[in-house]
Design a protein around this motif. Structure first.
Motif, PDB file in Angstrom:
ATOM      1  N   HIS A   6      79.240 -12.735 -13.018  1.00 23.86           N
ATOM      2  CA  HIS A   6      78.530 -14.150 -13.477  1.00 23.86           C
ATOM      3  C   HIS A   6      79.081 -14.904 -12.599  1.00 23.86           C
ATOM      4  O   HIS A   6      80.292 -15.090 -12.329  1.00 23.86           O
ATOM      5  CB  HIS A   6      78.826 -14.634 -14.850  1.00 23.86           C
TER       6      HIS A   6
ATOM      7  N   ARG B  96      80.186 -17.918 -11.847  1.00 23.35           N
ATOM      8  CA  ARG B  96      80.941 -18.886 -12.318  1.00 23.35           C
ATOM      9  C   ARG B  96      82.445 -18.691 -12.767  1.00 23.35           C
ATOM     10  O   ARG B  96      82.668 -17.502 -13.156  1.00 23.35           O
ATOM     11  CB  ARG B  96      80.219 -19.821 -13.556  1.00 23.35           C
TER      12      ARG B  96
ATOM     13  N   TYR C 241      79.060 -23.002 -18.231  1.00 23.67           N
ATOM     14  CA  TYR C 241      77.935 -22.838 -17.692  1.00 23.67           C
ATOM     15  C   TYR C 241      77.365 -24.200 -16.826  1.00 23.67           C
ATOM     16  O   TYR C 241      76.276 -24.029 -16.854  1.00 23.67           O
ATOM     17  CB  TYR C 241      76.961 -22.726 -19.157  1.00 23.67           C
TER      18      TYR C 241
ATOM     19  N   GLY D 189      73.608 -15.228 -13.439  1.00 21.00           N
ATOM     20  CA  GLY D 189      73.696 -16.651 -13.530  1.00 21.00           C
ATOM     21  C   GLY D 189      72.697 -17.423 -12.675  1.00 21.00           C
ATOM     22  O   GLY D 189      72.125 -17.320 -11.625  1.00 21.00           O
ATOM     23  N   ASP D 190      71.899 -18.221 -13.537  1.00 21.94           N
ATOM     24  CA  ASP D 190      70.933 -19.236 -13.157  1.00 21.94           C
ATOM     25  C   ASP D 190      69.518 -18.720 -12.705  1.00 21.94           C
ATOM     26  O   ASP D 190      68.986 -19.192 -11.794  1.00 21.94           O
ATOM     27  CB  ASP D 190      71.382 -20.295 -12.046  1.00 21.94           C
TER      28      ASP D 190
ATOM     29  N   ARG E  64      70.297 -16.535 -20.640  1.00 17.38           N
ATOM     30  CA  ARG E  64      69.612 -17.710 -21.343  1.00 17.38           C
ATOM     31  C   ARG E  64      68.245 -17.835 -21.015  1.00 17.38           C
ATOM     32  O   ARG E  64      67.507 -18.397 -21.721  1.00 17.38           O
ATOM     33  CB  ARG E  64      70.625 -19.048 -21.044  1.00 17.38           C
TER      34      ARG E  64
ATOM     35  N   LYS F 299      70.068 -25.078 -18.926  1.00 14.38           N
ATOM     36  CA  LYS F 299      70.634 -26.035 -17.977  1.00 14.38           C
ATOM     37  C   LYS F 299      69.523 -27.091 -17.708  1.00 14.38           C
ATOM     38  O   LYS F 299      70.094 -27.703 -16.347  1.00 14.38           O
ATOM     39  CB  LYS F 299      71.373 -25.430 -16.823  1.00 14.38           C
TER      40      LYS F 299
END
Length: 358
Positions: free
Chosen positions: A175, A177, A183, A207-208, A231, A348
């Motif tokens: 991930h 980050r 997040y 991630g993203d 997510r 986000k």
């Protein structure tokens, strides 16, 4: 990477393990809608918890599309090894070690991404789990999920990746980050690219990743073998189908029609109710319904009312009435302005007004 150990995977689009989200009904749905692989919710390594209702439910893989991957979490090498053996004995075909979770209740017991502060302990845990289930004629692949480090001054993903590879890890998910980032901010794809260049085992970028175009971009800039989506798939499990089609053809699929979304959600809820039972089912379904309806006309008012309903029958009826009303507005679900910059931690605040997301 179409294979992991002896397992053939449909594609390189993975569902991220998310506590309270990636239960068996959700994993099955994502696999049906295009995901090639999914990892279970986190299972504690503490043997005293294995017979708890929550852990037994998380370890329920009946009828699940293979391969069955179970994520374990903990900070004691011997307990983690025993947890791996226990889950393999109960059907797990792949064991994933959690060193990426940033949640306080996990990190406060020195598990999850807190382990990144202690590389010698990381090595002992990985070696213990691999020795327990990952060697010999019946070897089970052991994978590892990490973040880029503890904080931005202590990024050590490269060190952890190398020691994981040397210890026998079959696949590494990063991930992009640090634990301190939680997040927030943008994912560090350059760090994932550096990890990929430093090891020979498959690397998964996480991630993203919120759209087909972003998926292609991340694969290109990181060189990763696969991508993992968390997510962005909440309330939008067809994202895997959209990405798979785009990577294969370069063309974007149209957003799903209202009647298909309604059907997908009904099937998801029925499976969810059966899995959890009446009391827990109606309560745990609320978040999924919230995600499915996020950004739709009248969704806020509907969610407040829906949260007062205490039976699955009432809940299912209310959901279908809401979607029937949406059909009267448009044959394609259209977002209103509340989705832009106001969608909370789940995605986000990305603007998904160009396609259906929920």
């Amino acid at each position: 990477m179409p294979t992991l150990g002896s397992h053939n995977l449909r594609n390189n689009l993975f569902v991220a393990p998310m506590a309270g989200v990636t239960d068996r009904p959700f994993r099955q749905l994502c696999k049906r809608l295009g995901a090639g692989y999914a990892v279970s919710e986190m299972v504690a390594s503490n043997a005293q918890l294995w017979k708890s209702e929550k852990t037994m439910r998380r370890a329920n893989h009946a009828g699940e599309v293979e391969p069955i991957a179970v994520q374990i979490a903990g900070a004691d090498p011997a307990m983690m090894a025993e947890a791996a053996r226990y889950n393999v004995a109960n059907g797990a075909q792949i064991i994933d070690i959690n060193m990426g979770c940033p949640a306080k209740k996990v990190c406060n017991v020195a598990a999850g991404s807190a382990l990144l502060q202690n590389e010698p302990l990381v090595q002992r845990i990985v070696e213990a789990v691999v020795s327990a289930v990952g060697v010999g004629p019946d070897a089970v692949p052991v994978t590892l999920k990490i973040r880029t480090g503890w904080d931005r001054e202590n990024r050590n993903a490269l060190n952890v990746a190398r020691l994981a590879e040397n210890a026998g890890i079959s696949m590494l998910t990063v991930h992009g980050r640090t634990r301190a980032d939680l997040y927030h901010g943008d994912a560090e794809y350059e760090t994932i690219a550096a990890v990929k260049a430093a090891v020979r085992i498959p690397v998964v970028a996480n991630g993203d990743i919120t759209s087909p175009e972003k998926a292609r971009h991340v694969l290109a800039v990181t060189g990763a073998d696969a991508i993992m989506i968390g997510r962005a798939a909440q309330g939008r499990p067809w994202l895997f189908r959209e990405i798979e089609h785009f990577l294969q053809t370069g063309a974007l699929l149209p957003p799903p029609r209202i009647d298909e979304i309604q059907q997908v959600m009904n099937e998801h809820l029925e499976d969810h109710y059966e899995f959890y039972g009446e009391f827990t089912g109606v309560r745990t379904a609320r978040k999924h319904i919230g995600w499915y309806t996020r950004g739709l006309s009248g969704a806020n008012v509907f969610r407040h009312r829906m949260n007062t309903l205490d039976t699955t029958r009432e809940q299912l009826l209310a959901v279908n009435e809401f979607f029937d009303a949406q059909k009267a507005i448009s044959d394609r679900l259209v977002y209103v302005d509340e989705t832009v910059g106001n969608s909370g931690p789940d995605n986000k605040g990305e603007d998904h007004t160009d396609r259906l997301a929920a």
